[in-house]
Enzyme design. Structure first.
Site, short mmCIF file in Angstrom:
data_model
loop_
_atom_site.label_atom_id
_atom_site.label_comp_id
_atom_site.label_asym_id
_atom_site.label_seq_id
_atom_site.Cartn_x
_atom_site.Cartn_y
_atom_site.Cartn_z
N THR A 121 10.72 -16.95 -20.39
CA THR A 121 11.49 -17.26 -19.20
C THR A 121 11.84 -18.74 -19.12
O THR A 121 11.09 -19.60 -19.62
CB THR A 121 10.70 -16.88 -17.94
OG1 THR A 121 11.38 -17.37 -16.77
CG2 THR A 121 9.30 -17.48 -17.95
N TYR A 145 3.76 -18.08 -12.66
CA TYR A 145 4.56 -17.18 -13.49
C TYR A 145 5.02 -17.91 -14.76
O TYR A 145 4.82 -17.44 -15.88
CB TYR A 145 5.76 -16.67 -12.70
CG TYR A 145 6.80 -15.98 -13.56
CD1 TYR A 145 6.49 -14.79 -14.24
CD2 TYR A 145 8.08 -16.50 -13.71
CE1 TYR A 145 7.43 -14.16 -15.03
CE2 TYR A 145 9.03 -15.87 -14.50
CZ TYR A 145 8.70 -14.71 -15.16
OH TYR A 145 9.63 -14.08 -15.95
#
Length: 333
Positions: A121, A145
């Site tokens: 990501t 995250y």
């Protein structure tokens, strides 16, 4: 092109991005086995040409799946993906993303799987020093995250050095849209992705769309993101797999984006334009862990793999997302 000589295992293949990767792999002629615990995924989202094994990636049974199906490559999508939730429940993300990935990578090493593609990501960059962002730019995640994904990238790098495995970590920017043929799309309840939320509002499932933050240092004060169509992203995974098989001594880390950003308000304007209606917007404060702007420098992926975007148009992304939302409404609860 070198042949894989085995199946591709797709973890999280009953989820949003994973199910599209399954479609792309099958359409390209690969044999696919999906491993998904169905906590957030749906068994009906798995194309019937693939085999579904209901299991958790951290489970030792995954090794049996790898051996039974002669798996020679793993595409790893399973994990948790909601940034604000990672801030409030970080241990969930270090369990589902980092610890589970470690277990899966170990299973791959033990069973001799030579190729691994990882769903990473842009959140690994944190608040970037410059935009567009290059793969070589500093990685300083500002939420658990992003950190959970960065830790897995580091694991893959170290494992590839120590064992006969190569990998490609694909750093996604904002994924949106749905399969143009209507075979899959984003179906999770309570989704936090902007275009999904806007499509729900446009089809009457929501009364409004919340705009989190209007004081960012951007052109209109709202967050700017690089939106990539999920089918283009799935195609990038297939191209990355071909590269890994062709060049087993090489590993790669690549941004997945179009190289241009749209603000929250610009996205909502696009939805208004496509639907010829006005979505209600509710202005709210910033969410924890949200950077102002994330836009990819995609020069590396364009020069490294045989991939070119085919649906890199915001209105097209919105149209496909809306078509899927209407299909979900027809399918019922």
């Amino acid at each position: 092109m070198a042949a894989l000589n085995g199946k591709v295992m797709v973890t999280g293949g009953a989820g949003y991005i994973g199910s599209h990767a399954v479609l792309a792999l099958l359409d390209a002629g690969y044999e696919v086995v999906v491993v998904d615990n169905l906590v957030t995924g749906f068994d009906w989202a798995v194309d019937p040409r693939a085999t579904l094994e209901v299991a958790d990636v951290a489970d030792g049974r995954v090794r049996d799946v790898i051996r039974d199906h002669s798996v020679r490559a793993i595409m790893h999508f399973a994990g948790s993906v909601v940034v604000p939730e990672s801030v409030s429940d970080p241990l969930k993300y270090y369990r589902n993303n980092t610890a589970a990935s470690r277990a899966l990578i170990e299973s791959a090493v033990v069973t001799g799987v030579p190729h691994f593609i990882f769903s990473s990501t842009a959140a690994t960059y944190g608040t970037p020093e410059r935009v567009p962002i290059k793969e070589s730019d500093p990685q300083r995640p500002i939420n658990p995250y992003g950190m959970s994904k960065l830790m897995t990238e580091h694991m893959l790098r170290d494992v590839a050095f120590a064992h006969p495995m190569n990998y490609c970590a694909l750093r996604y920017f904002n994924v949106a849209g749905a399969d143009p043929e209507g075979r899959s799309g984003q179906s999770t309840q309570g989704a936090t992705h902007l275009i999904k939320i806007a499509a729900e509002a446009a089809t009457g499932k929501r009364a409004h769309v919340a705009v989190f933050g209007t004081d960012f240092p951007t052109r209109d004060g709202t967050g700017v993101r690089d939106y990539i169509h999920v089918s283009d992203l799935a195609a990038a995974h297939v191209a990355a797999l071909a590269l890994l098989v062709e060049r087993p001594a090489e590993s790669h880390t690549l941004n997945c984006g179009y190289g241009r950003g749209f603000s929250v308000l610009e996205v909502l304007d696009a939805v208004d334009r496509v639907t010829n209606m006005k979505i209600q917007r509710k202005l709210e404060g910033r969410r924890a862990g949200d950077p102002a702007e994330l836009v990819a420098d995609n020069g590396a992926i364009l020069s490294t793999i045989s991939w070119r975007p085919e649906r890199d148009d915001l209105d097209t992304i919105v149209q496909d997302a809306l078509a899927w939302e209407r299909r979900l409404a027809e399918m019922g609860p």
